[in-house]
Design an enzyme around this catalytic site. Structure first.
Site, PDB file in Angstrom:
ATOM      1  N   GLU A   5       0.843  -1.212   0.000  1.00 39.08           N
ATOM      2  CA  GLU A   5       0.000   0.000   0.000  1.00 39.08           C
ATOM      3  C   GLU A   5       0.868   1.248   0.000  1.00 39.08           C
ATOM      4  O   GLU A   5       0.564   2.244  -0.664  1.00 39.08           O
ATOM      5  CB  GLU A   5      -0.937   0.014   1.210  1.00 39.08           C
ATOM      6  CG  GLU A   5      -1.985   1.139   1.179  1.00 39.08           C
ATOM      7  CD  GLU A   5      -1.535   2.465   1.764  1.00 39.08           C
ATOM      8  OE1 GLU A   5      -2.253   3.455   1.594  1.00 39.08           O
ATOM      9  OE2 GLU A   5      -0.443   2.517   2.382  1.00 39.08           O
TER      10      GLU A   5
ATOM     11  N   ASP B  17      -7.470   1.680   7.793  1.00 35.01           N
ATOM     12  CA  ASP B  17      -6.087   2.131   7.685  1.00 35.01           C
ATOM     13  C   ASP B  17      -5.911   3.283   8.672  1.00 35.01           C
ATOM     14  O   ASP B  17      -6.365   4.394   8.408  1.00 35.01           O
ATOM     15  CB  ASP B  17      -5.813   2.593   6.245  1.00 35.01           C
ATOM     16  CG  ASP B  17      -4.359   2.978   6.005  1.00 35.01           C
ATOM     17  OD1 ASP B  17      -3.562   2.951   6.962  1.00 35.01           O
ATOM     18  OD2 ASP B  17      -4.042   3.315   4.843  1.00 35.01           O
TER      19      ASP B  17
ATOM     20  N   HIS C 284       4.334   7.805   9.583  1.00 33.31           N
ATOM     21  CA  HIS C 284       5.429   7.439   8.666  1.00 33.31           C
ATOM     22  C   HIS C 284       6.808   7.678   9.280  1.00 33.31           C
ATOM     23  O   HIS C 284       7.774   7.932   8.545  1.00 33.31           O
ATOM     24  CB  HIS C 284       5.281   8.152   7.314  1.00 33.31           C
ATOM     25  CG  HIS C 284       4.226   7.538   6.447  1.00 33.31           C
ATOM     26  ND1 HIS C 284       3.991   7.932   5.146  1.00 33.31           N
ATOM     27  CD2 HIS C 284       3.342   6.540   6.687  1.00 33.31           C
ATOM     28  CE1 HIS C 284       2.998   7.202   4.635  1.00 33.31           C
ATOM     29  NE2 HIS C 284       2.592   6.358   5.568  1.00 33.31           N
TER      30      HIS C 284
ATOM     31  N   ASP D 207     -10.007   0.296  20.479  1.00 38.95           N
ATOM     32  CA  ASP D 207     -11.097  -0.533  20.971  1.00 38.95           C
ATOM     33  C   ASP D 207     -12.425  -0.127  20.332  1.00 38.95           C
ATOM     34  O   ASP D 207     -13.178  -0.972  19.815  1.00 38.95           O
ATOM     35  CB  ASP D 207     -11.151  -0.397  22.494  1.00 38.95           C
ATOM     36  CG  ASP D 207     -12.119  -1.355  23.150  1.00 38.95           C
ATOM     37  OD1 ASP D 207     -12.593  -2.308  22.491  1.00 38.95           O
ATOM     38  OD2 ASP D 207     -12.417  -1.150  24.344  1.00 38.95           O
TER      39      ASP D 207
ATOM     40  N   ASP E 248     -14.599  -2.552  17.748  1.00 43.71           N
ATOM     41  CA  ASP E 248     -15.990  -2.910  18.038  1.00 43.71           C
ATOM     42  C   ASP E 248     -16.908  -2.389  16.934  1.00 43.71           C
ATOM     43  O   ASP E 248     -17.925  -3.023  16.616  1.00 43.71           O
ATOM     44  CB  ASP E 248     -16.411  -2.344  19.394  1.00 43.71           C
ATOM     45  CG  ASP E 248     -15.685  -3.006  20.570  1.00 43.71           C
ATOM     46  OD1 ASP E 248     -15.099  -4.088  20.378  1.00 43.71           O
ATOM     47  OD2 ASP E 248     -15.713  -2.430  21.675  1.00 43.71           O
TER      48      ASP E 248
HETATM   49  N1  PHE Z   1      -3.044   5.459   3.294  1.00 43.28           N
HETATM   50  C1  PHE Z   1      -2.258   6.399   4.021  1.00 43.28           C
HETATM   51  C2  PHE Z   1      -0.974   5.748   4.430  1.00 43.28           C
HETATM   52  O1  PHE Z   1      -0.921   4.550   4.587  1.00 43.28           O
HETATM   53  C3  PHE Z   1      -2.857   6.868   5.289  1.00 43.28           C
HETATM   54  C4  PHE Z   1      -4.242   7.249   5.223  1.00 43.28           C
HETATM   55  C5  PHE Z   1      -5.239   6.325   5.422  1.00 43.28           C
HETATM   56  C6  PHE Z   1      -4.545   8.532   5.021  1.00 43.28           C
HETATM   57  C7  PHE Z   1      -6.539   6.661   5.404  1.00 43.28           C
HETATM   58  C8  PHE Z   1      -5.837   8.890   5.011  1.00 43.28           C
HETATM   59  C9  PHE Z   1      -6.848   7.949   5.191  1.00 43.28           C
HETATM   60  O2  PHE Z   1      -0.029   6.411   4.614  1.00 43.28           O
HETATM   61 ZN    ZN Z   2       1.183   5.023   5.465  1.00 40.45          ZN
HETATM   62 ZN    ZN Z   3      -1.796   3.447   5.880  1.00 39.80          ZN
HETATM   63 CA    CA Z   4     -13.845  -4.049  22.643  1.00 37.12          CA
END
Ligand code: PHE
Ligand code: ZN
Ligand code: ZN
Ligand code: CA
Ligand code: ZN
Length: 277
Positions: free
Chosen positions: A126, A152, A239, A255, A259
């Protein structure tokens, strides 16, 4: 709808921390994938790895199908398992990866009657431009998928509660869940086009998800409603080498969001009646 045990998610995150930085591809990435796969296999999932080439290197996705429901249509849930090279990627995206693993294990343990096929994915590469999810979709993976949910970054230390607005019905399900907690949400905008839901959306699949924020700074109004620190990024270690366990994990957000994944999955795919024997 089950309460996903956050202690178990934390144990998965601790394991990812001990494995170390896991850029795709790397030995550490493979170790992380094998950790997740072994848990799923032991729980009765049908798992497979899908390898693909990008930039002259071989990367790998992990796909897990639950065997306990109908063959179609499919509700799919995913997140990326790779980190950037600079750090161990505990919030980005150990959080989503570990939460999905624990939701998958809970589904297997409860074995409810399902109205939909349920599939989970842990994406490779990704961080190199959504390569794993893009490869999956380009090679027919979206066929039969009626819904894709993406996770993510779900445990940002200075968390916000952002819901993807790509599909109104899915957005409402997540908002209904947060309403049960009296947690206000906002529409997710920071991540538009930036994670693994994008290829699914572009292929015409309805997509949803939640996100707790990356490098954007939390406003005073947001700190008022969510707590945390105004004037600081949602994730100051985004990062970076400091995206570590446990210091960069907001356990409350982790958490709540785990859920919430279960709440929405149960709403989408769990029917009435006794579990199959
Ligand atoms: N995909 C981006 C990353 O992995 C982070 C991200 C996720 C930003 C979801 C905004 C929304 O660095
Ligand atoms: Zn990232
Ligand atoms: Zn990410
Ligand atoms: Ca929980
Ligand atoms: Zn959006």
């Amino acid at each position: 709808t089950p309460d996903i045990p956050v202690a178990n998610i934390n144990a998965h995150l601790q394991q990812l921390q001990s494995i170390g930085n896991r850029p795709s591809p790397s030995g550490a990435y493979t170790n992380a994938l094998n950790y997740v796969k072994a848990k799923l296999d032991a729980a009765g999932y049908s798992t497979r790895t899908q390898s693909f080439t990008y930039n002259g290197q071989t990367h790998t996705n992990l796909i897990a199908d639950w065997t306990g429901g109908p063959a179609s249509p499919t509700v799919m849930l995913g997140g990326h398992l790779d980190s950037v090279a600079a750090g161990p990627g505990i919030n980005d995206n150990g959080s989503g990866s570990a939460s999905l693993l624990e939701v998958a294990l809970t589904l297997a343990a409860r074995n409810p009657t399902l109205t939909k096929h349920v599939r989970f994915a842990w994406w490779g590469a990704e961080e190199l431009g959504m390569r794993g999810s893009t490869y999956y979709v380009q090679n027919g993976g979206a066929a039969g998928v009626e819904t894709y949910l993406n996770f993510d970054m779900t445990a940002s230390p200075n968390a916000g509660y952002f819901v993807y607005d790509d599909d109104p019905a899915l957005q409402k399900l997540f908002n209904d869940y947060y309403a049960t907690l009296n947690v206000p949400t906002e529409i997710e905008t920071e991540g538009d086009g930036r994670s693994d839901h994008t290829p699914f959306k572009n292929a015409g699949v309805r997509v949803g998800g939640v996100f707790t924020g990356a490098e954007t700074v939390k406003s005073a109004a947001q700190a008022q409603k969510w707590g945390g620190t105004a004037g600081q990024a949602f994730d100051r270690c985004y990062h970076s080498a400091c995206d570590t366990y446990p210091s960069n994990v907001n356990t409350t957000a982790l958490d709540r969001n785990a859920d919430g994944i279960a709440y929405v999955l149960w709403k989408l795919a769990v029917g009435q009646g006794p579990a199959p024997t």
